[in-house]
Write a protein that holds these residues in place. Structure first.
Motif, mmCIF file in Angstrom:
data_model
loop_
_atom_site.group_PDB
_atom_site.id
_atom_site.type_symbol
_atom_site.label_atom_id
_atom_site.label_comp_id
_atom_site.label_asym_id
_atom_site.label_seq_id
_atom_site.Cartn_x
_atom_site.Cartn_y
_atom_site.Cartn_z
ATOM 1 N N VAL A 66 -0.261 -14.559 -38.511
ATOM 2 C CA VAL A 66 0.038 -13.478 -37.482
ATOM 3 C C VAL A 66 1.298 -12.787 -38.175
ATOM 4 C CG1 VAL A 66 0.487 -12.782 -35.103
ATOM 5 C CG2 VAL A 66 -1.151 -14.497 -35.691
ATOM 6 N N ILE A 67 2.165 -13.625 -38.439
ATOM 7 C CA ILE A 67 3.528 -13.033 -39.033
ATOM 8 C C ILE A 67 3.241 -12.223 -40.274
ATOM 9 C CG2 ILE A 67 5.823 -13.722 -39.828
ATOM 10 C CD1 ILE A 67 5.847 -16.086 -38.307
ATOM 11 N N CYS A 68 2.385 -12.810 -41.126
ATOM 12 C CA CYS A 68 2.389 -12.018 -42.305
ATOM 13 C C CYS A 68 1.622 -10.788 -42.290
ATOM 14 C CB CYS A 68 1.774 -12.812 -43.284
ATOM 15 S SG CYS A 68 2.623 -14.314 -44.072
ATOM 16 N N GLU A 69 0.481 -10.876 -41.477
ATOM 17 C CA GLU A 69 -0.389 -9.468 -41.184
ATOM 18 C C GLU A 69 0.726 -8.509 -40.446
ATOM 19 O OE1 GLU A 69 -3.335 -8.577 -41.888
ATOM 20 O OE2 GLU A 69 -4.335 -10.542 -42.507
ATOM 21 N N ASP A 77 5.923 -1.709 -47.663
ATOM 22 C CA ASP A 77 6.253 -1.478 -49.218
ATOM 23 C C ASP A 77 7.133 -2.715 -49.405
ATOM 24 O OD1 ASP A 77 6.569 -0.320 -51.465
ATOM 25 O OD2 ASP A 77 8.358 0.681 -51.038
ATOM 26 N N PRO A 78 7.068 -3.310 -50.434
ATOM 27 C CA PRO A 78 5.645 -3.390 -51.433
ATOM 28 C C PRO A 78 4.479 -3.940 -50.752
ATOM 29 C CG PRO A 78 6.931 -5.381 -51.622
ATOM 30 C CD PRO A 78 7.817 -4.595 -50.825
ATOM 31 N N CYS A 79 3.439 -3.517 -51.165
ATOM 32 C CA CYS A 79 2.154 -3.821 -50.568
ATOM 33 C C CYS A 79 1.749 -5.450 -51.275
ATOM 34 C CB CYS A 79 1.149 -2.962 -51.197
ATOM 35 S SG CYS A 79 -0.710 -3.598 -50.977
ATOM 36 N N LEU A 80 1.696 -6.168 -50.168
ATOM 37 C CA LEU A 80 1.528 -7.561 -50.783
ATOM 38 C C LEU A 80 0.086 -8.206 -49.982
ATOM 39 C CD1 LEU A 80 5.067 -9.068 -49.923
ATOM 40 C CD2 LEU A 80 3.855 -8.484 -52.244
ATOM 41 N N LEU A 81 -0.952 -7.416 -49.447
ATOM 42 C CA LEU A 81 -2.236 -7.734 -49.027
ATOM 43 C C LEU A 81 -3.137 -7.033 -49.434
ATOM 44 C CD1 LEU A 81 -2.044 -8.741 -45.290
ATOM 45 C CD2 LEU A 81 -3.376 -9.870 -47.110
ATOM 46 N N GLY A 82 -2.963 -6.331 -50.723
ATOM 47 C CA GLY A 82 -4.017 -5.261 -51.465
ATOM 48 C C GLY A 82 -4.091 -4.083 -50.822
#
Lengths: 222, 222
Positions: A66-69, A77-82
């Motif tokens: 949940v935290i990462c989303e 920014d930076p994009c880390l989930l594609g």
């Protein structure tokens, strides 16, 4: 100040720390020993688990996924989930692979039995679990190696949350000396690359009372 | 045609079926008995688990969480994951609550022991696990009831993935007759509302050989 309730040797907390570091979001880490079941912490997260992120505006965010989303949506920014749907599927697939399958096959059997069982007073490591964990470590590192040899990073051309999820588990096992790097050169090369990132430095400085990591743990040339 | 590899009594597959139904996305369900470890299925999903969604364009999406995030991004209408950051945190928090904590406390101990252990030939249910599962069911249904009484739906004002995650687990336990609805009126009222949705109808028609659900299972007035 943003606060992260965490435990140094939790791979889920390490994944979040790496993501916060890569996004250059300052935070104050507070160590929570969840097995002590503090009431104040249960009020913060009824599930009673770390990590829990508390934003400056008071928003409480439990669960590493949940935290990462949330972090990707709030701080893109930076994009880390594609960027494309297919990239995002592959990154999330690998995050689930490490946080669920790698955890079940390896982390829970080694780190869980040797560290968390002792810390939480649940007795000695189970021999069968340890054997299963050691048997599973090599095929899992080989899979990391295969991915790293066919792509720039684990999920494709760009560094992503998939690398952090994998590195979080691997770094905890490395802390307890359970990884024989001589046997998996491709995974070694990938880990050397991610280990040298500035976001990784705080993890290399972690100390846990009663556990001494091997000398090469914090060494970038291991 | 979009294909969903699933198993009827998997709560994770049911959550995805509900989401596909609510978004009115037609799909062909294919039952996969993962414990048979078919090689073709392992090629599709190396993790060897259902659900796996295969889109018409060939995109393969494993893991219920990855599928639900994908569906929300690819087919945003109707919105089922919330609009604001805080709404999305609360919905995802509850999905994690049911798919992890409810699963560990209840589903794995009851459905896992009584159904999946037998189906996969791993022996008889463990008495201790059953006792733990039965002891945990009431507090968990009470939590659902508390949420449902203080909000329109579990995560807030709108029907969301949190309701489907919860209903997916609850419906599987209801299938094996493990829920005493007379003891949790607030959870009963919430479940009656979600059970009457058109997206729920296919779940009520599920049949699994060797297991007969109680008469009230498919009844909207239970």
């Amino acid at each position: 100040m943003r606060i992260l309730h965490h435990f140094p040797l939790s791979p889920y907390c390490r994944k979040v720390r790496l993501m916060l570091g890569e996004k250059r979001l300052p935070f104050e880490p507070l160590t929570e020993r969840v097995w002590e079941q503090r009431r104040e912490f249960a009020n913060l997260n009824p599930a009673g688990e770390v990590p829990v992120l508390v934003e400056e505006n008071g928003l409480v965010i439990p669960d590493s996924n949940v935290i990462c989303e949330y972090l990707e949506e709030a701080y893109p920014d930076p994009c880390l989930l594609g960027r494309t749907l297919a990239e995002r599927v592959e990154i999330r697939r690998l995050v689930a692979w490490f946080d669920q399958k790698f955890a079940r096959d390896v982390t829970n059997n080694l780190l869980g039995e040797k560290v968390f069982k002792r810390l939480s007073g649940r007795g000695n490591p189970d021999g069968t679990a340890l054997r299963v964990g050691y048997a599973n470590i090599k095929p899992h590192l080989d899979y990391i190696g295969q991915l790293a040899e066919s792509r720039s990073w684990l999920a494709g051309g760009a560094l992503s949350l998939a690398d952090f999820a994998a590195a979080a588990h691997v770094s905890c096992l490395d802390f307890i000396g359970d990884i024989d790097w001589s046997k998996t050169p491709a995974a070694h090369d990938w880990y050397a690359r991610i280990k040298s990132r500035p976001s990784f430095r705080p993890l290399l400085n972690d100390r846990v009372s009663g556990i001494n990591p091997p000398a090469y743990y914090a060494n970038l040339d291991f």
